[in-house]
Motif scaffolding. Structure first.
Motif, PDB file in Angstrom:
ATOM      1  N   UNK A 221      -3.792  -7.667   8.697  1.00 56.79           N
ATOM      2  CA  UNK A 221      -4.289  -7.428   7.127  1.00 56.79           C
ATOM      3  C   UNK A 221      -2.890  -8.063   6.269  1.00 56.79           C
ATOM      4  N   UNK A 222      -2.250  -7.631   6.654  1.00 50.31           N
ATOM      5  CA  UNK A 222      -0.408  -8.276   6.200  1.00 50.31           C
ATOM      6  C   UNK A 222       0.454  -8.668   6.991  1.00 50.31           C
ATOM      7  N   UNK A 223       0.817  -9.523   6.404  1.00 54.36           N
ATOM      8  CA  UNK A 223       2.116 -10.161   6.647  1.00 54.36           C
ATOM      9  C   UNK A 223       2.989 -11.076   6.367  1.00 54.36           C
ATOM     10  N   UNK A 224       4.319 -10.926   6.257  1.00 56.41           N
ATOM     11  CA  UNK A 224       5.708 -11.426   5.844  1.00 56.41           C
ATOM     12  C   UNK A 224       5.224 -12.655   5.150  1.00 56.41           C
ATOM     13  N   UNK A 225       6.678 -13.652   4.521  1.00 58.60           N
ATOM     14  CA  UNK A 225       6.271 -14.582   4.102  1.00 58.60           C
ATOM     15  C   UNK A 225       6.198 -15.987   5.001  1.00 58.60           C
ATOM     16  N   UNK A 226       5.797 -15.725   5.969  1.00 59.25           N
ATOM     17  CA  UNK A 226       6.145 -16.839   6.721  1.00 59.25           C
ATOM     18  C   UNK A 226       4.503 -16.690   8.131  1.00 59.25           C
ATOM     19  N   UNK A 227       3.836 -15.221   7.532  1.00 55.91           N
ATOM     20  CA  UNK A 227       2.721 -15.385   7.423  1.00 55.91           C
ATOM     21  C   UNK A 227       2.499 -14.769   9.338  1.00 55.91           C
ATOM     22  N   UNK A 228       4.228 -14.189   9.515  1.00 56.05           N
ATOM     23  CA  UNK A 228       3.822 -12.931  10.367  1.00 56.05           C
ATOM     24  C   UNK A 228       3.827 -12.261  10.084  1.00 56.05           C
ATOM     25  N   UNK A 229       2.584 -11.707  11.203  1.00 59.62           N
ATOM     26  CA  UNK A 229       1.774  -9.847  11.164  1.00 59.62           C
ATOM     27  C   UNK A 229       2.860  -8.901  11.115  1.00 59.62           C
ATOM     28  N   UNK A 230       2.683  -8.502   9.968  1.00 62.72           N
ATOM     29  CA  UNK A 230       3.735  -6.935   9.786  1.00 62.72           C
ATOM     30  C   UNK A 230       2.531  -5.284  10.204  1.00 62.72           C
ATOM     31  N   UNK A 231       2.133  -5.395  12.107  1.00 65.70           N
ATOM     32  CA  UNK A 231       1.311  -4.486  12.060  1.00 65.70           C
ATOM     33  C   UNK A 231       1.390  -2.707  11.593  1.00 65.70           C
ATOM     34  N   UNK A 232       3.097  -2.902  11.452  1.00 64.30           N
ATOM     35  CA  UNK A 232       2.904  -1.644  10.917  1.00 64.30           C
ATOM     36  C   UNK A 232       3.317  -1.280   9.261  1.00 64.30           C
ATOM     37  N   UNK A 233       2.781  -2.557   8.196  1.00 59.46           N
ATOM     38  CA  UNK A 233       2.582  -1.710   6.916  1.00 59.46           C
ATOM     39  C   UNK A 233       1.585  -0.818   6.720  1.00 59.46           C
ATOM     40  N   UNK A 234       2.171   0.286   5.959  1.00 59.65           N
ATOM     41  CA  UNK A 234       1.444   0.961   4.830  1.00 59.65           C
ATOM     42  C   UNK A 234       1.594   2.139   6.020  1.00 59.65           C
ATOM     43  N   UNK A 235       2.075   2.405   7.441  1.00 61.91           N
ATOM     44  CA  UNK A 235       1.754   3.639   8.240  1.00 61.91           C
ATOM     45  C   UNK A 235       1.767   4.736   7.730  1.00 61.91           C
ATOM     46  N   UNK A 236       2.899   5.104   6.775  1.00 62.58           N
ATOM     47  CA  UNK A 236       2.955   6.383   5.632  1.00 62.58           C
ATOM     48  C   UNK A 236       1.718   6.345   5.241  1.00 62.58           C
TER      49      UNK A 236
END
Length: 406
Positions: A221-236
């Motif tokens: 669901x979440x990516x950085x500026x160059x569309x690399x996935x950030x799988x740990x986003x909002x883990x907290x």
């Protein structure tokens, strides 16, 4: 499976449930302009400002309801179009504010793709419903999306800007792009411009054809500026209402349905589109449909284990819509069987018989919960679930709804 005339999910049942839902949704009208956030009883929540996504969605709902022959719906759709053209509109820089307070003061100045996608959806639908002001709204919404949010290099939409469009948020999101696909399909059908369908296909090719496929059909669901996935986003903060941690099976169902609609709109759909629609659906079912436990979990981790187990109304609404769409497109009995199961669960647990609306969040025990959502601010998902089955998969509902409701 043949449904009796009044069984959950049948045309008769859906028509009655939609009538009740719209009766509740009418209570969101604010005489001074726009639509308010409703609480469980259907009263305005005094702690909530006016939200762009709610106002755009309610405008869409009432425009479709008008096309279906619902009395007073066109007036309410016009009420929504007027609010989008005035109350939420940024007259200085263009586009729309995400949030304004009840005095009309801007509470959030950022320009977000999520809300703007819903403005485009509402505008295109309102044009078909012949709502005054809709043509102008569609023209501006189309221009804003093309000039600001569409990123040609990536074939997807960026997430948000500062008010004057001078600074772009490095975050990229699948959710806003998913709703953009929906809006682009409707805009393409209404305008006849193939550009919109081409861009909807491009988004699907990348987020689903590349990223979801490479993650076992669980959608990053979440990516950085160059569309690399950030799988740990909002883990907290796993239960965030718009950016939760992990995979969101409800979005897998929603993408599945949109992919089927996209395939149905193309003269020669590429085989991967149906493959992806069925794979997303199958993985979401495997991750959330727990034996005889009703409802579907909100989120899972990257191994399919539920993280937020609360049952949201929009998740089961999108699940039943995907099952209905796949059943229509493929004729496979599995999908009709799951649709029947979920309609029964909706009727038993989610429909609020006292008000006609749907409970937005339930605990795994199916008792009411407010961990993530409070009140009943949104009729859009429930209305779609009660309206789209039985309609052709393409073109969009606004162009075909009249025949099914006759």
């Amino acid at each position: 499976m043949t449904l009796s005339d009044d069984s959950p999910g049948s045309p008769t049942w859906r028509h009655a449930a939609r009538t009740d839902l719209l009766r509740f949704a009418r209570r969101s009208e604010r005489p001074e302009g726009g639509f308010v956030w409703l609480d469980d009883a259907g009263e305005a929540d005094p702690d909530k400002n006016l939200e762009l996504w709610i106002n755009a969605r309610m405008t869409y709902v009432f425009a479709l309801a008008h096309l279906a022959g619902t009395s007073e719906a066109q007036r309410l759709a016009e009420h929504g179009v007027t609010a989008l053209r005035t109350l939420f509109h940024d007259d200085e820089h263009g586009g729309w504010f995400d949030e304004v307070d009840t005095d009309g003061r801007t509470a959030d100045t950022d320009k977000r793709c999520y809300g703007h996608a819903h403005v485009l959806l509402a505008a295109a639908t309102a044009v078909v419903a012949e709502v005054p002001g809709a043509d102008e709204l569609l023209a501006e919404a189309s221009d804003v999306h093309q000039r600001h949010f569409w990123e040609h290099e990536s074939g997807r939409c960026v997430e948000s800007f500062t008010r004057d469009w001078s600074q772009i948020d490095p975050y990229r999101g699948a959710n806003s792009n998913m709703h953009t696909v929906e809006a682009y399909l409707v805009a393409g059908d209404v305008t006849g411009d193939p550009l919109w369908h081409d861009r909807a296909l491009a988004i699907c090719e990348r987020i689903i054809g590349i990223h979801a496929r490479s993650h076992g059909w669980r959608i990053p669901e979440h990516y950085d500026h160059d569309w690399t996935p950030v799988p740990e986003y909002n883990e907290e903060s796993p239960a965030d209402p718009f950016r939760p941690y992990g995979a969101t099976p409800g979005h897998a169902f929603e993408w599945s349905r949109l992919l089927v609609q996209l395939a149905a709109s193309l003269d020669e759909p590429r085989p991967w589109i149906l493959e992806a629609a069925e794979a997303l659906f199958a993985q979401a079912v495997e991750d959330t449909a727990e034996d005889d436990t009703p409802g579907l979990a909100y989120t899972t981790d990257w191994h399919g284990e539920p993280v937020v187990r609360e049952r949201f109304h929009w998740v089961i609404a999108e699940a039943v819509l995907a099952a209905e769409a796949l059943s229509t497109y493929t004729g496979t009995a599995l999908y009709a069987g799951l649709a029947s199961r979920w309609w029964s669960e909706i009727a038993e647990h989610f429909v609020d018989d006292a008000t006609g609306s749907w409970h937005h969040e339930l605990a795994p025990s199916m008792a009411r919960s407010t961990r993530t959502w409070r009140g009943k601010p949104d009729a859009y998902h429930a209305f779609n679930a009660l309206t789209l089955p039985g309609l052709p998969l393409a073109p969009s509902a606004a162009l075909t709804i009249g025949g099914e409701q006759a």
